[in-house]
Motif scaffolding. Structure first.
Motif, PDB file in Angstrom:
ATOM      1  N   GLN A  47       0.850  -1.201   0.000  1.00 28.43           N
ATOM      2  CA  GLN A  47       0.000   0.000   0.000  1.00 28.43           C
ATOM      3  C   GLN A  47       0.879   1.243   0.000  1.00 28.43           C
ATOM      4  N   ASN A  48       0.389   2.268  -0.662  1.00 27.86           N
ATOM      5  CA  ASN A  48       1.137   3.524  -0.696  1.00 27.86           C
ATOM      6  C   ASN A  48       0.907   4.309   0.580  1.00 27.86           C
ATOM      7  N   GLY A  49       1.933   4.960   1.037  1.00 25.28           N
ATOM      8  CA  GLY A  49       1.785   5.888   2.157  1.00 25.28           C
ATOM      9  C   GLY A  49       1.253   7.213   1.635  1.00 25.28           C
ATOM     10  N   GLU A  50       1.145   8.164   2.524  1.00 25.01           N
ATOM     11  CA  GLU A  50       0.607   9.469   2.147  1.00 25.01           C
ATOM     12  C   GLU A  50       1.660  10.386   1.550  1.00 25.01           C
ATOM     13  N   GLY A  51       2.919  10.092   1.755  1.00 22.69           N
ATOM     14  CA  GLY A  51       3.984  10.954   1.257  1.00 22.69           C
ATOM     15  C   GLY A  51       5.306  10.598   1.905  1.00 22.69           C
ATOM     16  N   VAL A  52       6.085  11.621   2.219  1.00 25.73           N
ATOM     17  CA  VAL A  52       7.363  11.435   2.895  1.00 25.73           C
ATOM     18  C   VAL A  52       7.123  11.658   4.388  1.00 25.73           C
ATOM     19  N   TYR A  53       7.513  10.697   5.202  1.00 26.63           N
ATOM     20  CA  TYR A  53       7.310  10.734   6.656  1.00 26.63           C
ATOM     21  C   TYR A  53       8.642  11.067   7.334  1.00 26.63           C
ATOM     22  N   PHE A  54       8.619  12.072   8.204  1.00 27.62           N
ATOM     23  CA  PHE A  54       9.777  12.433   9.006  1.00 27.62           C
ATOM     24  C   PHE A  54       9.423  12.129  10.455  1.00 27.62           C
ATOM     25  N   ILE A  55      10.238  11.328  11.126  1.00 30.54           N
ATOM     26  CA  ILE A  55       9.926  10.951  12.508  1.00 30.54           C
ATOM     27  C   ILE A  55      10.298  12.089  13.445  1.00 30.54           C
ATOM     28  N   TRP A  56       9.265  12.657  14.078  1.00 25.81           N
ATOM     29  CA  TRP A  56       9.426  13.747  15.052  1.00 25.81           C
ATOM     30  C   TRP A  56       9.769  13.185  16.421  1.00 25.81           C
ATOM     31  N   ASP A  57       9.067  12.100  16.793  1.00 28.05           N
ATOM     32  CA  ASP A  57       9.273  11.506  18.104  1.00 28.05           C
ATOM     33  C   ASP A  57       8.870  10.040  18.054  1.00 28.05           C
ATOM     34  N   GLY A  58       9.569   9.204  18.788  1.00 28.24           N
ATOM     35  CA  GLY A  58       9.239   7.781  18.857  1.00 28.24           C
ATOM     36  C   GLY A  58      10.128   6.956  17.938  1.00 28.24           C
ATOM     37  N   GLU A  93      14.916  -6.636  10.946  1.00 23.71           N
ATOM     38  CA  GLU A  93      14.185  -5.383  10.818  1.00 23.71           C
ATOM     39  C   GLU A  93      15.134  -4.186  10.889  1.00 23.71           C
ATOM     40  N   LEU A  94      14.653  -3.084  10.355  1.00 22.18           N
ATOM     41  CA  LEU A  94      15.362  -1.821  10.414  1.00 22.18           C
ATOM     42  C   LEU A  94      14.607  -0.920  11.377  1.00 22.18           C
ATOM     43  N   HIS A  95      15.301  -0.308  12.316  1.00 20.73           N
ATOM     44  CA  HIS A  95      14.660   0.563  13.298  1.00 20.73           C
ATOM     45  C   HIS A  95      14.930   2.020  12.932  1.00 20.73           C
ATOM     46  N   LEU A  96      13.879   2.813  12.974  1.00 22.88           N
ATOM     47  CA  LEU A  96      13.958   4.235  12.654  1.00 22.88           C
ATOM     48  C   LEU A  96      13.673   5.051  13.910  1.00 22.88           C
ATOM     49  N   LYS A  97      14.312   6.208  14.014  1.00 24.41           N
ATOM     50  CA  LYS A  97      14.145   7.074  15.189  1.00 24.41           C
ATOM     51  C   LYS A  97      14.039   8.521  14.719  1.00 24.41           C
ATOM     52  N   LYS A  98      14.057   9.431  15.673  1.00 22.46           N
ATOM     53  CA  LYS A  98      13.924  10.860  15.392  1.00 22.46           C
ATOM     54  C   LYS A  98      14.891  11.290  14.288  1.00 22.46           C
ATOM     55  N   TYR A  99      14.395  12.107  13.369  1.00 20.93           N
ATOM     56  CA  TYR A  99      15.098  12.654  12.211  1.00 20.93           C
ATOM     57  C   TYR A  99      15.221  11.672  11.054  1.00 20.93           C
ATOM     58  N   ASP A 100      14.865  10.406  11.242  1.00 21.12           N
ATOM     59  CA  ASP A 100      14.849   9.476  10.112  1.00 21.12           C
ATOM     60  C   ASP A 100      13.607   9.749   9.278  1.00 21.12           C
ATOM     61  N   TYR A 101      13.621   9.296   8.051  1.00 23.06           N
ATOM     62  CA  TYR A 101      12.489   9.527   7.149  1.00 23.06           C
ATOM     63  C   TYR A 101      12.289   8.297   6.281  1.00 23.06           C
TER      64      TYR A 101
END
Length: 180
Positions: A47-58, A72-80
C-alpha cells in the motif's frame, strides 16, 4: 505544533540539510502531523503511504521481504521514509514501536525536496540568483560557452580568478552530464 518548531526540526533532518532555509520553511507550512500508537501500521506492504514521513518523536520498525535475511530496520527521530513515487507500492511494513509522531509531506509536494538551481529550475537565467547568473554558461558549440562577468566589474570585459574556475567547473560538468 508551531511552524517555527517544525522548521527547526526539519532543518535537522539529513535529507533536508542541503536545501535553503526558505525551502525548509515552505515545507514546514505544508506538512501534516500524524500520531500512531505502538503496533499501529504507518505503511502496510503493498500500500502507498501518504507521502514522505519524518519521525518527530518515537520509533518505528521497517520489516518485509526485503529485510528477511537482515532482520528489521529501526527508525528514530530525524529518520524519514516513504519517498518513493505515488504509484510504486512499497514492499515493506512500517510499524510504530512506541508512540510515534510523524510529520508528513504529501506526495504532491515532493518536488520541494529538490533544490532549485540553474540546472533544474523552470525559470530563465534572469530569475536565477546572482551567483547562478554568473556561473550560468550558454553552450555555443563543442567546447565553447558564453558567460557573463560581474555586473559591477571594471570595464576590462574579462573574467578572472574564482569566476573563471567556477565557470570552467560548470562547463566541465555540463559536458560530463550531457546537459544542453
Amino acid at each position: 505544533m508551531d511552524q517555527e518548531a517544525v522548521s527547526e526540526f526539519l532543518g535537522q533532518v539529513p535529507l533536508l540539510q542541503r536545501l535553503p532555509s526558505s525551502s525548509v520553511r515552505k515545507i514546514a507550512e505544508l506538512v501534516e502531523v500524524r500520531n500512531y500508537e505502538p503496533g499501529d501500521y504507518v505503511i502496510r506492504e503493498g500500500q502507498n503511504g501518504e507521502g514522505v514521513y519524518f519521525i518527530w518523536d518515537g520509533q518505528a520498525e521497517v520489516s518485509g521481504p526485503v529485510y528477511a535475511e537482515e532482520g528489521e530496520l529501526h527508525l528514530k527521530k530525524y529518520d524519514y521514509f516513504g519517498h518513493g513515487t505515488d504509484d510504486s507500492a512499497p514492499q515493506v511494513n512500517v510499524t510504530a514501536l512506541s508512540k510515534l509522531t510523524c510529520i508528513v509531506l504529501q506526495h504532491g509536494n515532493r518536488h520541494l525536496l529538490q533544490p532549485k538551481s540553474i540546472w533544474n529550475a523552470d525559470g530563465t537565467p534572469a530569475d536565477f540568483s546572482l551567483v547562478e547568473q554568473i556561473l550560468h554558461l550558454e553552450p555555443l558549440e563543442a567546447d565553447l560557452f558564453r558567460g557573463i562577468t560581474l555586473p559591477d566589474a571594471p570595464i576590462f570585459r574579462q573574467v578572472f580568478g574564482g569566476q573563471l574556475i567556477g565557470q570552467a567547473c560548470i562547463s566541465s560538468s555540463i559536458q560530463d552530464c550531457g546537459l544542453p
